[in-house]
Design an enzyme around this catalytic site. Structure first.
Site, mmCIF file in Angstrom:
data_model
loop_
_atom_site.group_PDB
_atom_site.id
_atom_site.type_symbol
_atom_site.label_atom_id
_atom_site.label_comp_id
_atom_site.label_asym_id
_atom_site.label_seq_id
_atom_site.Cartn_x
_atom_site.Cartn_y
_atom_site.Cartn_z
ATOM 1 N N SER A 147 54.477 7.896 -16.406
ATOM 2 C CA SER A 147 53.021 7.731 -16.340
ATOM 3 C C SER A 147 52.491 7.431 -17.735
ATOM 4 C CB SER A 147 52.373 9.021 -15.824
ATOM 5 O OG SER A 147 50.995 8.995 -16.124
ATOM 6 N N HIS A 160 53.803 4.111 -13.777
ATOM 7 C CA HIS A 160 52.778 4.837 -13.016
ATOM 8 C C HIS A 160 51.463 4.794 -13.803
ATOM 9 C CE1 HIS A 160 51.646 7.993 -10.055
ATOM 10 N NE2 HIS A 160 50.973 8.553 -11.046
ATOM 11 N N ASP A 206 47.597 6.122 -13.809
ATOM 12 C CA ASP A 206 46.705 7.130 -13.248
ATOM 13 C C ASP A 206 45.248 6.735 -13.456
ATOM 14 O OD1 ASP A 206 48.407 9.288 -12.211
ATOM 15 O OD2 ASP A 206 49.140 9.407 -14.268
ATOM 16 N N MET A 253 41.484 7.633 -12.878
ATOM 17 C CA MET A 253 40.644 8.818 -12.594
ATOM 18 C C MET A 253 39.177 8.459 -12.814
ATOM 19 S SD MET A 253 42.809 11.800 -14.488
ATOM 20 C CE MET A 253 44.613 11.853 -14.394
ATOM 21 N N HIS A 265 47.991 5.080 -9.045
ATOM 22 C CA HIS A 265 47.592 6.320 -8.393
ATOM 23 C C HIS A 265 46.090 6.460 -8.552
ATOM 24 C CE1 HIS A 265 48.031 11.016 -8.406
ATOM 25 N NE2 HIS A 265 47.348 10.562 -7.377
ATOM 26 N N MET A 276 42.950 8.315 -8.255
ATOM 27 C CA MET A 276 42.286 9.616 -8.100
ATOM 28 C C MET A 276 40.788 9.384 -8.195
ATOM 29 S SD MET A 276 45.026 11.681 -10.383
ATOM 30 C CE MET A 276 45.630 10.147 -11.062
ATOM 31 N N MET A 284 51.686 15.840 -4.736
ATOM 32 C CA MET A 284 51.247 16.293 -6.060
ATOM 33 C C MET A 284 51.829 17.684 -6.327
ATOM 34 S SD MET A 284 49.478 13.913 -7.443
ATOM 35 C CE MET A 284 49.234 14.880 -8.938
ATOM 36 N N ASP A 313 54.756 14.117 -8.254
ATOM 37 C CA ASP A 313 53.973 13.816 -9.464
ATOM 38 C C ASP A 313 53.360 15.093 -10.024
ATOM 39 O OD1 ASP A 313 52.280 12.752 -11.388
ATOM 40 O OD2 ASP A 313 51.042 11.615 -9.975
#
Ligand code: DX5
Ligand code: ZN
Length: 221
Positions: free
Chosen positions: A8, A33, A35, A37, A66, A68, A137, A175
């Site tokens: 990540s 990966h 992330d 957010m 991913h 979020m 998660m 993850d």
């Protein structure tokens, strides 16, 4: 089953993102990966389409995005156009999960669902066969460098059983808090894809760390 390592970039040094990605690529990382957010679903803000597009230019590895974020469908078109390979969304904020998964596939991406530690597997049971990826998660999402939650191991085991029972061919990813101490147990429990942020990018030698994580699985096969 082969081991897939997905570092990540959340814990990477963004001033040297190109070098950091080259390092993990040389180490044999399988996916990158990313992330995303939004400061609403999780209490942190990171990046969006622009960074996905930048990473797309830096590597040919699949980009495992991913999301979020609340209302993830707002970003599907832009993220697909930016070069995302997988778009993973959270059922906790995706009430029309089946429709959203179908839309991701229409855009030519692989579709994933990610479950928070407190979200039961039942949240995806009915659509398990439609998923390309199921993400368990093993920390509460929002930050890198957190402690692995031990009972995630049993959830991964039950997730593997669910995929088998429903005939789903989805990748089973885990993850959060993955490092040399924790990866072996989730691999044995049935995960095949491992996100690691802090363990890789805070290591003195990220290249060695990617290889070591893979080796830990091999040794416990
Ligand atoms: C957590 C993110 C993770 C995180 C993992 O909210 O979804 O992908 O970057 O980081 P580590 O490996 O540091 O726990
Ligand atoms: Zn993640």
């Amino acid at each position: 089953m082969s081991v897939r390592i997905a570092p990540s970039i959340l814990s990477a040094d963004f001033s040297r993102l190109g070098e950091e990605i080259a390092l993990i690529e040389r180490a044999g990382a399988d996916w990158v990966h990313i992330d995303v957010m939004d400061g609403r679903f999780v209490p942190n803000l990171t990046f969006g389409a622009k960074v996905i597009e930048t990473v797309r230019k830096l590597t040919t590895l699949p980009l495992d995005v991913h999301m979020m974020v609340v209302e993830p469908e707002k970003y599907f078109d832009d993220f697909a156009a930016a070069g995302a390979t997988v778009l993973t969304i959270h059922p906790e904020v995706s009430p029309h999960l089946h429709r959203q998964i179908c839309r991701i596939k229409e855009l030519g991406c692989r579709a994933g669902a990610a479950l928070n530690p407190s979200t039961p597997l039942d949240a995806v049971r009915e659509i398990a066969g439609d998923l390309d990826l199921l993400l368990i998660m093993s920390v509460n999402p929002g930050f890198g460098g957190q402690q692995f939650i031990p009972h995630s191991v049993d959830k991964v085991r039950r997730a593997r059983e669910l995929l088998a029972a429903t005939g789903s061919r989805a990748v089973l990813e885990v993850d959060g808090g993955i490092n040399r101490q924790t990866i072996g147990q989730v691999w044995r429990a049935g995960a095949d894809t491992f996100v690691a942020g802090y363990a890789v990018f805070a290591a003195d030698d990220p290249t060695a760390e990617v290889r070591a994580l893979r080796q830990c699985c091999m040794e416990t096969a």
